[in-house]
Design a protein around this motif. Structure first.
Motif, PDB file in Angstrom:
ATOM      1  N   ASN A 111      13.863  22.639  -7.687  1.00  0.00           N
ATOM      2  CA  ASN A 111      13.349  23.836  -8.382  1.00  0.00           C
ATOM      3  C   ASN A 111      13.684  23.884  -9.873  1.00  0.00           C
ATOM      4  N   LYS A 112      14.118  22.791 -10.442  1.00  0.00           N
ATOM      5  CA  LYS A 112      14.477  22.775 -11.861  1.00  0.00           C
ATOM      6  C   LYS A 112      13.292  23.156 -12.751  1.00  0.00           C
ATOM      7  N   GLU A 113      12.109  22.789 -12.359  1.00  0.00           N
ATOM      8  CA  GLU A 113      10.907  23.067 -13.155  1.00  0.00           C
ATOM      9  C   GLU A 113      10.036  24.136 -12.493  1.00  0.00           C
ATOM     10  N   LYS A 114      10.604  24.902 -11.606  1.00  0.00           N
ATOM     11  CA  LYS A 114       9.848  25.910 -10.857  1.00  0.00           C
ATOM     12  C   LYS A 114       9.114  26.848 -11.815  1.00  0.00           C
ATOM     13  N   GLY A 115       7.854  27.084 -11.512  1.00  0.00           N
ATOM     14  CA  GLY A 115       7.029  27.964 -12.328  1.00  0.00           C
ATOM     15  C   GLY A 115       6.317  27.260 -13.470  1.00  0.00           C
ATOM     16  N   ARG A 116       6.656  26.003 -13.714  1.00  0.00           N
ATOM     17  CA  ARG A 116       5.999  25.235 -14.771  1.00  0.00           C
ATOM     18  C   ARG A 116       4.999  24.280 -14.139  1.00  0.00           C
ATOM     19  N   ARG A 117       3.951  23.987 -14.852  1.00  0.00           N
ATOM     20  CA  ARG A 117       3.028  22.976 -14.339  1.00  0.00           C
ATOM     21  C   ARG A 117       3.575  21.606 -14.712  1.00  0.00           C
ATOM     22  N   ALA A 118       3.245  20.635 -13.904  1.00  0.00           N
ATOM     23  CA  ALA A 118       3.733  19.276 -14.117  1.00  0.00           C
ATOM     24  C   ALA A 118       2.581  18.294 -13.949  1.00  0.00           C
ATOM     25  N   PHE A 119       2.668  17.202 -14.684  1.00  0.00           N
ATOM     26  CA  PHE A 119       1.646  16.164 -14.643  1.00  0.00           C
ATOM     27  C   PHE A 119       2.301  14.861 -14.210  1.00  0.00           C
ATOM     28  N   ILE A 120       1.704  14.204 -13.226  1.00  0.00           N
ATOM     29  CA  ILE A 120       2.176  12.895 -12.786  1.00  0.00           C
ATOM     30  C   ILE A 120       1.296  11.863 -13.473  1.00  0.00           C
TER      31      ILE A 120
END
Length: 131
Positions: A16-25
């Motif tokens: 959950n370190k980036e919870k609420g943020r969008r992420a791109f693989i």
């Protein structure tokens, strides 16, 4: 290699370190060059294998760098993209069985995680990841 309990505790810090943020693989297939990757600046980017080669060209930083392909730690030219040329802030996730080929000076920001199988999707990094 860390005992399993220590590994579980360490990888739990990423949950959950980036919870609420969008992420791109971001992979490194040639087709990705058709995209405007400068739009990744300031975003959470999870890069794999050779994807870090694109950072300078498109002015973004990879948040997490995953190495699943042994060539990116063993090959004399390719390994620099996951070691010496990698941004200092980038968190590294490396297949545990490749630790012997890695730069031990980068261990503080590296999570050595066991691999499960070739194809699949892991929902819990502490159990391992698919490559």
């Amino acid at each position: 290699m860390l005992p399993i309990k220590a590994l579980l505790n360490r990888t739990a810090r990423l949950r959950n370190k980036e919870k609420g943020r969008r992420a791109f693989i971001l992979g490194s297939a040639p087709s990705v060059l058709k995209e405007d990757l400068s739009l990744l600046k300031g975003e959470v980017v999870i890069g794999m294998n050779a994807s870090t080669m694109l950072e300078d060209r498109f002015d973004f930083v990879t948040s997490y760098y995953v190495v699943s392909d042994a060539r990116f730690l063993k090959h004399p030219e390719k390994k620099q993209w996951g070691m010496s040329k990698l941004n200092e802030q980038t968190v590294r996730v490396i297949r545990a069985d490749l630790k012997c080929h890695d730069d031990h000076n980068l261990a503080e920001r590296t999570y050595y995680v066991r691999h499960l199988l070739r194809d699949g999707f892991s929902k819990d990094l502490s159990c391992g990841f698919f490559y």
